[in-house]
Write a protein that holds these residues in place. Structure first.
Motif, short mmCIF file in Angstrom:
data_model
loop_
_atom_site.label_atom_id
_atom_site.label_comp_id
_atom_site.label_asym_id
_atom_site.label_seq_id
_atom_site.Cartn_x
_atom_site.Cartn_y
_atom_site.Cartn_z
N MET A 1 0.82 -1.20 0.00
CA MET A 1 0.00 0.00 0.00
C MET A 1 0.86 1.26 0.00
N ALA A 2 0.42 2.28 -0.76
CA ALA A 2 1.02 3.62 -0.69
C ALA A 2 -0.15 4.57 -0.50
N MET A 3 -0.35 5.02 0.72
CA MET A 3 -1.51 5.87 1.05
C MET A 3 -1.10 6.92 2.08
N HIS A 4 -2.01 7.86 2.34
CA HIS A 4 -1.76 8.84 3.41
C HIS A 4 -1.86 8.09 4.74
N VAL A 5 -0.75 7.95 5.43
CA VAL A 5 -0.74 7.12 6.65
C VAL A 5 -1.16 7.97 7.85
N VAL B 149 0.53 -7.08 5.29
CA VAL B 149 0.44 -5.76 4.67
C VAL B 149 1.74 -4.99 4.88
N ALA B 150 2.26 -4.39 3.80
CA ALA B 150 3.38 -3.45 3.91
C ALA B 150 2.88 -2.12 3.37
N ILE B 151 3.18 -1.05 4.10
CA ILE B 151 2.63 0.26 3.70
C ILE B 151 3.68 1.35 3.81
N THR B 152 3.56 2.35 2.91
CA THR B 152 4.32 3.59 3.05
C THR B 152 3.41 4.75 2.65
N GLY B 153 3.91 5.98 2.78
CA GLY B 153 3.09 7.13 2.46
C GLY B 153 2.96 7.34 0.95
N CYS B 154 1.97 8.16 0.57
CA CYS B 154 1.85 8.52 -0.85
C CYS B 154 2.10 10.02 -1.00
N ALA C 158 11.47 3.81 0.64
CA ALA C 158 10.36 3.19 1.40
C ALA C 158 9.41 2.46 0.45
N MET C 159 9.20 3.05 -0.71
CA MET C 159 8.31 2.42 -1.71
C MET C 159 8.93 1.09 -2.18
N HIS C 160 10.24 1.10 -2.43
CA HIS C 160 10.92 -0.15 -2.82
C HIS C 160 10.83 -1.18 -1.70
N ALA C 161 10.98 -0.71 -0.46
CA ALA C 161 10.92 -1.64 0.68
C ALA C 161 9.55 -2.33 0.72
N VAL C 162 8.51 -1.58 0.44
CA VAL C 162 7.16 -2.16 0.42
C VAL C 162 7.06 -3.24 -0.67
N VAL C 163 7.57 -2.91 -1.85
CA VAL C 163 7.46 -3.87 -2.96
C VAL C 163 8.30 -5.12 -2.69
#
Ligand code: NAI
Length: 429
Positions: A57-61, A79-84, A119-124
């Motif tokens: 997920m990439a959303m407003h956390v 679930v793995a999440i970071t901000g968007c 962080a986005m790469h870490a989620v993927v």
């Protein structure tokens, strides 16, 4: 695929324990006002519809999103999440989320570009089978840098208008290789979240950030789509004179018939006291507009990306820049006028220092749709080809029924005869 070494949020914080407690308090408060997510949680915990799935997920956390994330995890997913957005994360909420055994949160507020994408790469690197985006950055990253994951991805869900626009453009170019639900486009989302949510929270955030009133001011709204309508209506409700700028003649006419003044931005620029952009487009307010604006104007953006107010051009014009208040940057013009930019031109209702995003009740609806869309991907992914898909109408209705039941509102249903009549072409005069 190499493993990411980017650490989760708690390793970025000096006092993660206190942060976790505060984050949990915010989530608990929000959850009390989220009857849809509460109802779905009972179902998800019992039936485990997401067992075996990994969701990126990439959303407003912040607190409301966090309750969606926990719902998905309690439904069986990892679930793995970071901000968007680099400014919309609440670190305490991110830390509280990360405590859940099935959730890893990499979201940290105020990170630079490099860390944002790390962080986005870490989620993927968790190897998702489902993606949930707000703005489409995750889908883009997977397609561009991790194409080997695409075969095992069931599909995705997209939260906002700009993300859906980008996905449709990607689809038209033949570059979107898994199905994605346009959650934004459901009635339960955009008639409430975009209109009321953006209207209320943008104006509330501008008022709280500046400690100024809208009454008697000229409020210029850029764009009269779903979000712009909400901003215009709520500003008028606070006794502002609303001026609308639009490029679509039908929307401009609609604004005119609603009783708002409609002007090109070149004219509105000289009249406005407060400017709120909601177009999803770039360069709505530019140099020629800055040059004629009044001293002391407030410039805020509620569209997804920080490209609606051209800050590079404003910076070029400015002889000085200073922090006027927390979340307000003053740009001094050569003739002494000061133009005030809120939240660095990022979406004001989420990125200003005191921003809380949309009201909880509104996000309960949007995230209710997200949850049933994700459940549908887990259960029926084979039914969807790669591309952008509408969320099935019965799922949207399911979310509406849960909300109405929670509010104690009863409503009518079609009789058999009415259903037959509405589906028939044979009855005439
Ligand atoms: P929409 O497509 O309904 O409305 C956008 C309007 O802007 C359209 O009527 C379009 O004709 C107009 N427009 C485009 N370029 C323009 C220009 N140069 N000048 C004047 N008008 C122009 O989209 P919606 O749903 O209102 O979303 C707008 C933006 O807000 C998107 O970026 C979306 O992702 C974002 N959004 C932000 C939220 C928030 O919390 N701040 C919540 C929901 C959406």
């Amino acid at each position: 695929m190499s493993e990411s070494t980017y650490p989760p949020v708690t390793e970025h914080l000096s006092d993660p324990e206190t942060a976790r407690e505060e984050g949990r308090r915010k989530m608990d408060w929000a959850l009390q006002h989220m009857p849809i997510l509460n109802a779905l949680r009972e179902e998800f915990e019992t039936e485990q519809p997401l067992a075996g799935e990994t969701i990126a997920m990439a959303m407003h956390v912040e607190a409301k999103t966090a309750n969606l994330v926990e719902l998905l995890a309690d439904g069986g997913a990892e679930v793995a999440i970071t901000g968007c957005n680099p400014l919309s994360t609440h670190d305490d909420v991110s830390a509280a989320l990360n405590e859940h055994e099935s959730i890893t949160s990499y979201a940290v507020r105020g990170v630079g570009d490099e860390e944002y994408y790390d962080a986005m790469h870490a989620v993927v690197s968790h190897r998702p089978t489902i993606t949930v985006d707000d703005g489409m950055d995750m889908v883009k990253l997977v397609h561009e840098e991790y194409p080997e994951l695409i075969d095992s991805i069931l599909g995705g869900a997209e939260e906002t208008t700009t993300g859906v626009h980008r996905l449709r453009a990607m689809d038209a170019d033949g570059e979107l290789h898994y199905p994605v639900f346009a959650v934004n486009d459901t009635p339960m989302k955009r008639l409430f979240d975009n209109v009321h949510g953006t209207g209320e929270s943008s104006l509330a955030t501008i008022a709280m950030t500046t400690n100024l009133s809208f009454a008697g001011k000229n409020v210029v709204v850029g764009g009269f789509g779903y979000c712009g309508k909400g901003v215009a209506k709520k500003a008028a409700g606070q006794n502002a004179n609303v001026i609308v700028c639009e490029v679509d003649p039908r929307k401009a006419l609609e604004a005119h018939m609603e009783g708002y003044e409609v002007l090109p931005m070149t004219e509105a620029a000289a009249k406005g006291d407060v400017f709120v952009t909601t177009t999803g487009n770039r360069d709505v307010i530019t140099r020629e507009h800055f040059e004629v604006m009044n001293d002391g104007v407030l410039l805020a953006n509620a569209g997804h990306f920080d490209v609606e107010i051209n800050l590079e051009e404003l910076d070029d014009l400015a002889v000085d820049r200073f922090e006027a208040r927390d979340g307000v940057e003053g740009y001094e013009m050569p003739d002494g006028r000061v133009l005030n930019v809120l939240a660095e031109g990022r979406l004001v209702n989420l990125a200003a220092p005191i921003a809380l995003g949309h009201p909880v009740e509104v996000m309960d609806q949007s995230f209710g749709v997200q949850a049933v869309a994700v459940r549908d991907l887990a259960e029926n992914a084979d039914a969807y080809d790669p591309g952008v898909h509408d969320v099935p109408d019965d799922l949207d209705r399911e979310v509406a029924e849960i909300k109405l039941a929670a509010e104690g509102v009863d409503h009518d249903s079609l009789s058999e005869a009415q259903r037959e009549y509405m589906g028939s072409w044979e009855h005439g005069t």
